[in-house]
Design a protein around this motif. Structure first.
Motif, short mmCIF file in Angstrom:
data_model
loop_
_atom_site.label_atom_id
_atom_site.label_comp_id
_atom_site.label_asym_id
_atom_site.label_seq_id
_atom_site.Cartn_x
_atom_site.Cartn_y
_atom_site.Cartn_z
N GLY A 34 0.80 -1.21 0.00
CA GLY A 34 0.00 0.00 0.00
C GLY A 34 0.83 1.27 0.00
N THR A 35 2.15 1.12 -0.14
CA THR A 35 3.07 2.25 -0.23
C THR A 35 4.03 1.98 -1.38
OG1 THR A 35 4.78 1.29 1.22
CG2 THR A 35 2.99 2.52 2.29
N ASN A 36 4.97 2.87 -1.55
CA ASN A 36 6.00 2.68 -2.59
C ASN A 36 7.29 2.09 -2.02
OD1 ASN A 36 4.79 4.05 -5.09
ND2 ASN A 36 4.50 5.61 -3.50
N LEU A 37 7.25 1.59 -0.79
CA LEU A 37 8.48 1.13 -0.15
C LEU A 37 9.08 -0.09 -0.83
CD1 LEU A 37 7.71 1.74 3.64
CD2 LEU A 37 9.34 2.96 2.17
N GLU A 78 -10.30 -5.01 3.28
CA GLU A 78 -11.07 -4.57 2.11
C GLU A 78 -10.79 -5.43 0.87
OE1 GLU A 78 -13.33 -2.25 2.33
OE2 GLU A 78 -12.85 -1.87 4.44
N ARG A 79 -9.88 -6.41 1.02
CA ARG A 79 -9.44 -7.21 -0.14
C ARG A 79 -9.00 -6.28 -1.27
NH1 ARG A 79 -11.36 -12.30 -0.85
NH2 ARG A 79 -9.83 -12.31 -2.53
N ALA A 80 -8.20 -5.27 -0.90
CA ALA A 80 -7.79 -4.23 -1.83
C ALA A 80 -6.28 -4.24 -2.01
CB ALA A 80 -8.26 -2.86 -1.33
N GLY A 81 -5.81 -3.46 -2.98
CA GLY A 81 -4.37 -3.30 -3.18
C GLY A 81 -3.69 -4.62 -3.50
N ASP A 82 -2.63 -4.92 -2.78
CA ASP A 82 -1.87 -6.15 -3.02
C ASP A 82 -2.64 -7.41 -2.66
OD1 ASP A 82 0.37 -4.78 -3.92
OD2 ASP A 82 1.18 -4.54 -1.90
N ARG A 95 3.99 -12.35 -6.27
CA ARG A 95 5.21 -12.60 -7.04
C ARG A 95 5.77 -11.33 -7.65
NH1 ARG A 95 4.28 -17.59 -10.94
NH2 ARG A 95 6.51 -17.23 -11.28
N GLN A 96 4.89 -10.45 -8.11
CA GLN A 96 5.33 -9.21 -8.74
C GLN A 96 5.46 -8.06 -7.75
OE1 GLN A 96 2.58 -8.48 -11.98
NE2 GLN A 96 3.30 -10.25 -13.16
N GLY A 97 5.08 -8.32 -6.50
CA GLY A 97 5.12 -7.30 -5.47
C GLY A 97 6.14 -7.59 -4.40
N ILE A 98 5.66 -7.99 -3.22
CA ILE A 98 6.53 -8.09 -2.05
C ILE A 98 7.59 -9.17 -2.19
CG2 ILE A 98 5.14 -9.74 -0.71
CD1 ILE A 98 5.66 -7.81 1.72
#
Length: 267
Positions: A34-37, A78-82, A95-98
């Protein structure tokens, strides 16, 4: 330094061959999702790997009260974002994120010191465990808390924690989701040292400074060998050591280091 990577939710500074990456989303306790970190961490490591003439050590720390809260629980609700989508979509998002973080951390060519200023929970705990060394503030807390939310360590935490403290203790922390304080973290080997909050960056900087003075090529080769030694058979590993050593013995920095050592021996 004009060629630093452009970061959004973190700040990177470099001084005396020590790069310090500070997470600056204290409004969400430095959550990784939920951030750009995630991108900031990836971009920093990519830059550090290419900056052999500028950086010998990387320190990671958080601004505000937390090192990192890991996943954004509100997004989970919310089953949102990632965390949005069906099984296949969620798998792809991980796989494409964290999951890019452990792959990048594992390939970082310089020592990483996590200066854990506050709670490191869930994926935040795993991020700290991916570093080579952890120094904790006395206010830090640590928790492999995924099971408390009915999920698993999807960022690879189960891989790193047991290698750090052994299977049995890792199993206890992972299966119970128990949060531990800095003192217990030191006792079981999660962190190297615990200091007061106002001394955290000074202690991390002191340790980083010792490493930053070392010959850059030899330090990077040694970091690679430490990682490769975890997964290679001994004969293959020794062959690699011989190759790296041949390069080192034929380098200018080796001869400079030898000359310095001989001068010290005369005193």
């Amino acid at each position: 330094m004009s060629d630093l990577p452009k970061l959004i939710d973190a700040e990177l500074t470099v001084e005396n061959r020590i790069a310090t990456l500070t997470f600056k989303r204290h409004d969400v306790r430095n959550a990784l999702t939920g951030t750009n970190l995630i991108d900031d961490i990836i971009n920093t490591i990519d830059w550090v790997n290419k900056a052999a003439d500028k950086v010998n050590v990387l320190i990671m720390t958080g601004e505000g009260s937390a090192f990192s809260a890991g996943g954004n629980v509100k997004d989970m609700k919310e089953r949102a974002g990632d965390f949005a989508g069906d099984v296949e979509e969620c798998q792809t998002r991980y796989r494409q994120g964290i999951q890019r973080i452990p792959l990048a951390m594992n390939k970082c060519e310089v020592p990483i010191i996590a200066a854990v200023n506050g709670p490191a929970i869930g994926a935040g705990f795993d991020l700290a465990n991916m570093a080579d060394i952890r120094i904790a503030s006395s206010k830090a807390k640590f928790g492999e808390t995924f099971v408390n939310l009915g999920i698993i360590p999807g960022d690879g935490g189960a891989y790193f924690l047991q290698r750090l403290i052994g299977y049995q203790k890792a199993a206890e922390l992972t299966f119970t989701g128990r949060v531990i304080d800095a003192a217990e973290a030191k006792e079981i080997g999660v962190v190297l040292d615990v200091v007061e909050p106002d001394q955290l960056l000074a202690r991390a900087g002191e340790l980083a400074g010792e490493m930053a003075k070392k010959p850059p090529q030899a330090l990077r080769f040694t970091k690679r060998l430490m990682k490769m030694g975890q997964r290679m058979e001994l004969p293959d590993f020794l062959d690699l050591c011989a190759c790296f050593q041949g390069i080192c013995h034929n380098s200018d920095e080796h001869m400079e280091a030898v000359e310095k050592m001989l001068e010290l021996m005369k005193k």
